[in-house]
Enzyme design. Structure first.
Site, PDB file in Angstrom:
ATOM      1  N   ARG A 113       0.816  -1.230   0.000  1.00  0.00           N
ATOM      2  CA  ARG A 113       0.000   0.000   0.000  1.00  0.00           C
ATOM      3  C   ARG A 113       0.845   1.274   0.000  1.00  0.00           C
ATOM      4  NH1 ARG A 113      -2.570  -2.843   4.045  1.00  0.00           N
ATOM      5  NH2 ARG A 113      -4.337  -4.049   3.294  1.00  0.00           N
ATOM      6  N   LYS A 165       3.138  11.402 -11.304  1.00  0.00           N
ATOM      7  CA  LYS A 165       2.397  10.555 -12.250  1.00  0.00           C
ATOM      8  C   LYS A 165       3.219   9.312 -12.542  1.00  0.00           C
ATOM      9  CE  LYS A 165      -0.445  13.290 -15.342  1.00  0.00           C
ATOM     10  NZ  LYS A 165      -0.592  13.642 -16.757  1.00  0.00           N
ATOM     11  N   GLU A 207      10.658  18.375 -24.373  1.00  0.00           N
ATOM     12  CA  GLU A 207       9.834  18.770 -23.211  1.00  0.00           C
ATOM     13  C   GLU A 207      10.243  20.161 -22.707  1.00  0.00           C
ATOM     14  OE1 GLU A 207       7.155  17.431 -21.872  1.00  0.00           O
ATOM     15  OE2 GLU A 207       7.180  15.266 -22.170  1.00  0.00           O
ATOM     16  N   LYS A 230       6.765  23.166 -13.382  1.00  0.00           N
ATOM     17  CA  LYS A 230       5.986  21.948 -13.125  1.00  0.00           C
ATOM     18  C   LYS A 230       5.540  21.897 -11.658  1.00  0.00           C
ATOM     19  CE  LYS A 230       5.322  17.156 -14.124  1.00  0.00           C
ATOM     20  NZ  LYS A 230       5.735  15.938 -14.766  1.00  0.00           N
ATOM     21  N   GLU A 280      -4.891  16.495 -11.456  1.00  0.00           N
ATOM     22  CA  GLU A 280      -5.174  16.758 -12.869  1.00  0.00           C
ATOM     23  C   GLU A 280      -6.665  16.953 -13.155  1.00  0.00           C
ATOM     24  OE1 GLU A 280      -3.953  13.862 -15.885  1.00  0.00           O
ATOM     25  OE2 GLU A 280      -2.860  15.465 -16.890  1.00  0.00           O
ATOM     26  N   ARG A 301      -3.489  21.281 -14.619  1.00  0.00           N
ATOM     27  CA  ARG A 301      -2.398  20.329 -14.854  1.00  0.00           C
ATOM     28  C   ARG A 301      -2.477  19.741 -16.270  1.00  0.00           C
ATOM     29  NH1 ARG A 301       0.267  15.752 -10.878  1.00  0.00           N
ATOM     30  NH2 ARG A 301       1.774  15.069 -12.434  1.00  0.00           N
ATOM     31  N   ASN A 329      -0.053  18.767 -20.791  1.00  0.00           N
ATOM     32  CA  ASN A 329      -0.144  17.746 -21.848  1.00  0.00           C
ATOM     33  C   ASN A 329      -0.137  18.347 -23.245  1.00  0.00           C
ATOM     34  OD1 ASN A 329      -0.371  15.734 -19.931  1.00  0.00           O
ATOM     35  ND2 ASN A 329      -2.595  15.925 -19.808  1.00  0.00           N
ATOM     36  N   HIS A 383       0.776  16.399 -26.355  1.00  0.00           N
ATOM     37  CA  HIS A 383       0.858  14.986 -25.979  1.00  0.00           C
ATOM     38  C   HIS A 383      -0.198  14.107 -26.633  1.00  0.00           C
ATOM     39  CE1 HIS A 383       3.750  16.395 -23.130  1.00  0.00           C
ATOM     40  NE2 HIS A 383       3.916  15.203 -22.585  1.00  0.00           N
ATOM     41  N   HIS A 416       1.505  10.846 -27.956  1.00  0.00           N
ATOM     42  CA  HIS A 416       1.273   9.469 -27.513  1.00  0.00           C
ATOM     43  C   HIS A 416       0.858   8.592 -28.691  1.00  0.00           C
ATOM     44  CE1 HIS A 416       0.672  10.670 -23.021  1.00  0.00           C
ATOM     45  NE2 HIS A 416       1.940  10.576 -23.371  1.00  0.00           N
ATOM     46  N   HIS A 471       9.825   9.868 -26.531  1.00  0.00           N
ATOM     47  CA  HIS A 471       8.681  10.634 -26.022  1.00  0.00           C
ATOM     48  C   HIS A 471       8.799  12.154 -26.290  1.00  0.00           C
ATOM     49  CE1 HIS A 471       5.370  11.708 -23.384  1.00  0.00           C
ATOM     50  NE2 HIS A 471       6.166  12.612 -22.844  1.00  0.00           N
TER      51      HIS A 471
HETATM   52  N1  LIG Z   1       5.523  10.728 -15.214  1.00  0.00           N
HETATM   53  C1  LIG Z   1       5.584  11.802 -15.966  1.00  0.00           C
HETATM   54  O1  LIG Z   1       5.121  12.869 -15.578  1.00  0.00           O
HETATM   55  C2  LIG Z   1       6.232  11.710 -17.312  1.00  0.00           C
HETATM   56  C3  LIG Z   1       6.487  12.877 -18.039  1.00  0.00           C
HETATM   57  C4  LIG Z   1       7.137  12.774 -19.259  1.00  0.00           C
HETATM   58  C5  LIG Z   1       7.519  11.526 -19.734  1.00  0.00           C
HETATM   59  N2  LIG Z   1       7.260  10.401 -19.010  1.00  0.00           N
HETATM   60  C6  LIG Z   1       7.671   9.080 -19.479  1.00  0.00           C
HETATM   61  O2  LIG Z   1       9.096   9.037 -19.528  1.00  0.00           O
HETATM   62  C7  LIG Z   1       9.483   8.003 -20.432  1.00  0.00           C
HETATM   63  C8  LIG Z   1      10.635   8.469 -21.282  1.00  0.00           C
HETATM   64  O3  LIG Z   1      11.716   8.787 -20.465  1.00  0.00           O
HETATM   65  P1  LIG Z   1      13.204   8.933 -21.059  1.00  0.00           P
HETATM   66  O4  LIG Z   1      13.176   9.720 -22.287  1.00  0.00           O
HETATM   67  O5  LIG Z   1      14.053   9.364 -19.935  1.00  0.00           O
HETATM   68  O6  LIG Z   1      13.515   7.445 -21.542  1.00  0.00           O
HETATM   69  P2  LIG Z   1      14.311   6.211 -20.907  1.00  0.00           P
HETATM   70  O7  LIG Z   1      14.090   6.081 -19.469  1.00  0.00           O
HETATM   71  O8  LIG Z   1      13.979   5.056 -21.775  1.00  0.00           O
HETATM   72  O9  LIG Z   1      15.839   6.605 -21.161  1.00  0.00           O
HETATM   73  C9  LIG Z   1      16.316   6.776 -22.477  1.00  0.00           C
HETATM   74  C10 LIG Z   1      17.623   6.012 -22.675  1.00  0.00           C
HETATM   75  O10 LIG Z   1      18.664   6.699 -21.996  1.00  0.00           O
HETATM   76  C11 LIG Z   1      19.462   5.767 -21.257  1.00  0.00           C
HETATM   77  N3  LIG Z   1      20.055   6.540 -20.168  1.00  0.00           N
HETATM   78  C12 LIG Z   1      19.434   7.005 -19.063  1.00  0.00           C
HETATM   79  N4  LIG Z   1      20.265   7.831 -18.393  1.00  0.00           N
HETATM   80  C13 LIG Z   1      21.430   7.849 -19.062  1.00  0.00           C
HETATM   81  C14 LIG Z   1      22.669   8.534 -18.889  1.00  0.00           C
HETATM   82  N5  LIG Z   1      22.849   9.428 -17.904  1.00  0.00           N
HETATM   83  N6  LIG Z   1      23.657   8.300 -19.787  1.00  0.00           N
HETATM   84  C15 LIG Z   1      23.457   7.448 -20.825  1.00  0.00           C
HETATM   85  N7  LIG Z   1      22.316   6.806 -21.068  1.00  0.00           N
HETATM   86  C16 LIG Z   1      21.322   7.012 -20.198  1.00  0.00           C
HETATM   87  C17 LIG Z   1      18.489   4.702 -20.870  1.00  0.00           C
HETATM   88  O11 LIG Z   1      19.145   3.499 -20.566  1.00  0.00           O
HETATM   89  C18 LIG Z   1      17.638   4.590 -22.140  1.00  0.00           C
HETATM   90  O12 LIG Z   1      18.274   3.774 -23.081  1.00  0.00           O
HETATM   91  C19 LIG Z   1       8.250   7.673 -21.258  1.00  0.00           C
HETATM   92  O13 LIG Z   1       7.775   6.424 -20.862  1.00  0.00           O
HETATM   93  C20 LIG Z   1       7.271   8.773 -20.892  1.00  0.00           C
HETATM   94  O14 LIG Z   1       5.942   8.329 -20.993  1.00  0.00           O
HETATM   95  C21 LIG Z   1       6.630  10.478 -17.812  1.00  0.00           C
END
Ligand SMILES: NC(=O)c1ccc[n+]([C@@H]2O[C@H](COP(=O)([O-])OP(=O)(O)OC[C@H]3O[C@@H](n4cnc5c(N)ncnc54)[C@H](O)[C@@H]3O)[C@@H](O)[C@H]2O)c1
Length: 334
Positions: A115, A137, A183, A216, A226, A230, A234, A237, A241, A253
Site C-alpha cells: 500500500r 504521475k 519537453e 511543473k 489533474e 495540470r 499535456n 501529448h 502518444h 517521447h
Molecule cells: N511521469 C511523468 O510525468 C512523465 C512525463 C514525461 C515523460 N514520461 C515518461 O518518460 C518516459 C521516457 O523517459 P526517457 O526519455 O528518460 O527514456 P528512458 O528512461 O527510456 O531513457 C532513455 C535512454 O537513456 C538511457 N540513459 C538514461 N540515463 C542515461 C545517462 N545518464 N547516460 C546514458 N544513457 C542514459 C536509458 O538506458 C535509455 O536507453 C516515457 O515512458 C514517458 O511516458 C513520464
C-alpha cells in the site's frame, strides 16, 4: 551551486535538489544506513550504479532492460515479486535511478507495494530531470490485442526526494538529449516566454532544468490530481502518444511531443518560430505521418471522454489554456 525547491502537495512535501556532481555526494541528502531497493536499467547500471552503491551500506539492485519495453504491468509484477522475495519492508526505500521509464515504473511499484513505500527519484536523462521525476504521475503501458497502449494503468504518488545531477547528462545519447529538449521547449512555449527565448541562446542546462521544474512544481501543486490546469502540461501529448504507439516507441517521447506541438499550434508565425528553434537545437520534426493511422491511437487517449477531448491550446508564447472540444472537430483539425 546547489539549487533547491520544496514542492507542497496534499499528501506530502517533495524536496528537489539540483547540483553538478551530486551523485558523488549522496550522503549529504540520504541516510546511508537505510536499506535501499535500487531500480535501474542496464545502461545506467554500467555508468552510475557503482557510484551509488559505494556510498550506501545496504542496497539491493534490480536491473531492467532499457527503454519503453520495460514500462509495463508485467515488469511491475516481476519487480514486486523480487522485492517480496528480498523481504523489502515498509521501512525500506526504493531508489529509481534512470530515465523516465525507470522513474515511472519505480513510482508505480512504490505506490502499490504494501500500500505504498517511500521512493527517491535520481533522474539521469534530461527528460526525467525536467519532467517525469516530479509530479507523481506513475503510469505503465498495457497490452491490448498485441499492442502496448501508453500509461493506461497508473497512480499519482510522489517521491519524497528528487536528486538531480546535471553532469550525468554528458553520457546521454544525442537522440535522448534531444528528446528531453522537446519537453524543455514545451515548458518555454506554453508557460514561460523568457525561457522560450533563452533556448535560442547558449543556455546553461542546469538553469533550464531548474526553471522547468519550478514551472511543473507550481502547476502540479495547484492541481495535484489533474482536474484542470495540470492538463495544460499535456500540450502536444495527444498527438505525441499516438506517434509513440504507432511507431512502436521508435520515436522517443520528448521528440514526439516536439512534433505533436507543431500539429497542435495553429498560428503560422509561432509554427515558423518553433521550426527555427528545432533547427537550432537539432530536433528532427519533419516526419510525415498518415493522419488516419494516428487517429485510432488518439481515440484510446485518457483525456478523451464521451466523444469530447480536454485539449490544452496555446493562446500566445508563454500562455496556454484548456478547452473542451468535440473529438471529431479535433481530429478534423490535425
Ligand atoms: N511521469 C511523468 O510525468 C512523465 C512525463 C514525461 C515523460 N514520461 C515518461 O518518460 C518516459 C521516457 O523517459 P526517457 O526519455 O528518460 O527514456 P528512458 O528512461 O527510456 O531513457 C532513455 C535512454 O537513456 C538511457 N540513459 C538514461 N540515463 C542515461 C545517462 N545518464 N547516460 C546514458 N544513457 C542514459 C536509458 O538506458 C535509455 O536507453 C516515457 O515512458 C514517458 O511516458 C513520464
Amino acid at each position: 551551486m546547489e539549487k533547491n525547491l520544496t514542492v507542497k502537495y496534499q499528501s506530502k512535501d517533495v524536496e528537489v535538489y539540483i547540483e553538478n556532481g551530486l551523485l558523488d555526494n549522496l550522503t549529504k541528502y540520504i541516510d546511508k544506513e537505510k536499506r535501499y531497493f535500487i531500480l535501474t536499467d542496464e545502461n545506467v547500471k554500467e555508468l552510475y550504479l557503482d557510484r551509488l552503491q559505494k556510498q550506501l551500506k545496504n542496497s539491493i539492485v534490480y536491473v531492467l532492460k532499457p527503454a519503453e519495453e520495460s514500462k509495463n504491468i508485467e515488469e511491475s509484477l516481476k519487480i514486486i515479486t523480487n522485492m517480496l522475495s528480498k523481504n523489502i519492508s515498509k521501512n525500506d526505500c526504493i531508489i529509481a535511478l534512470g530515465g523516465g521509464v525507470i522513474t515511472d515504473i519505480g513510482g508505480f511499484v512504490a505506490s502499490i507495494y504494501k500500500r505504498g513505500i517511500k521512493y527517491i527519484n535520481i533522474p539521469t536523462t534530461l527528460l526525467a530531470q525536467v519532467d517525469s521525476s516530479l509530479g507523481g504521475k506513475c503510469g505503465v503501458n498495457f497490452l491490448v490485442n498485441n499492442q502496448y497502449y501508453k500509461n493506461q494503468v497508473g497512480t499519482i504518488y510522489h517521491p519524497d526526494l528528487i536528486l538531480v545531477d546535471p553532469l550525468v547528462l554528458k553520457t546521454l545519447k544525442k537522440a535522448d538529449y534531444l528528446s528531453g529538449l522537446g519537453e524543455v521547449v514545451k515548458y518555454g512555449l506554453c508557460f514561460d516566454r523568457e525561457l522560450f527565448e533563452e533556448l535560442f541562446t547558449d543556455f546553461l542546462i542546469e538553469d533550464v532544468i531548474f526553471k522547468c521544474l519550478k514551472i511543473k512544481a507550481d502547476i502540479t501543486s495547484r492541481d495535484e490530481f489533474e482536474n484542470d490546469i495540470r492538463m495544460t502540461l499535456n500540450f502536444g501529448h495527444t498527438i505525441a502518444h499516438a506517434i509513440e504507439s504507432y511507431t512502436n516507441f521508435l520515436i522517443p517521447h520528448g521528440t514526439s511531443v516536439a512534433i505533436g506541438m507543431l500539429y497542435e499550434v495553429s498560428d503560422e508565425l509561432i509554427i515558423n518560430k518553433l521550426q527555427t528553434l528545432y533547427n537550432k537545437l537539432g530536433i528532427i520534426y519533419n516526419l510525415n505521418f498518415n493522419k488516419s493511422d494516428l487517429i485510432k491511437y488518439i481515440e484510446k487517449d485518457k483525456k478523451i471522454t464521451d466523444q469530447e477531448i480536454n485539449l490544452p491550446i496555446l493562446i500566445k508564447i508563454g500562455q496556454t489554456k484548456l478547452i473542451k472540444i468535440k473529438t471529431n472537430d479535433f481530429l478534423r483539425g490535425i
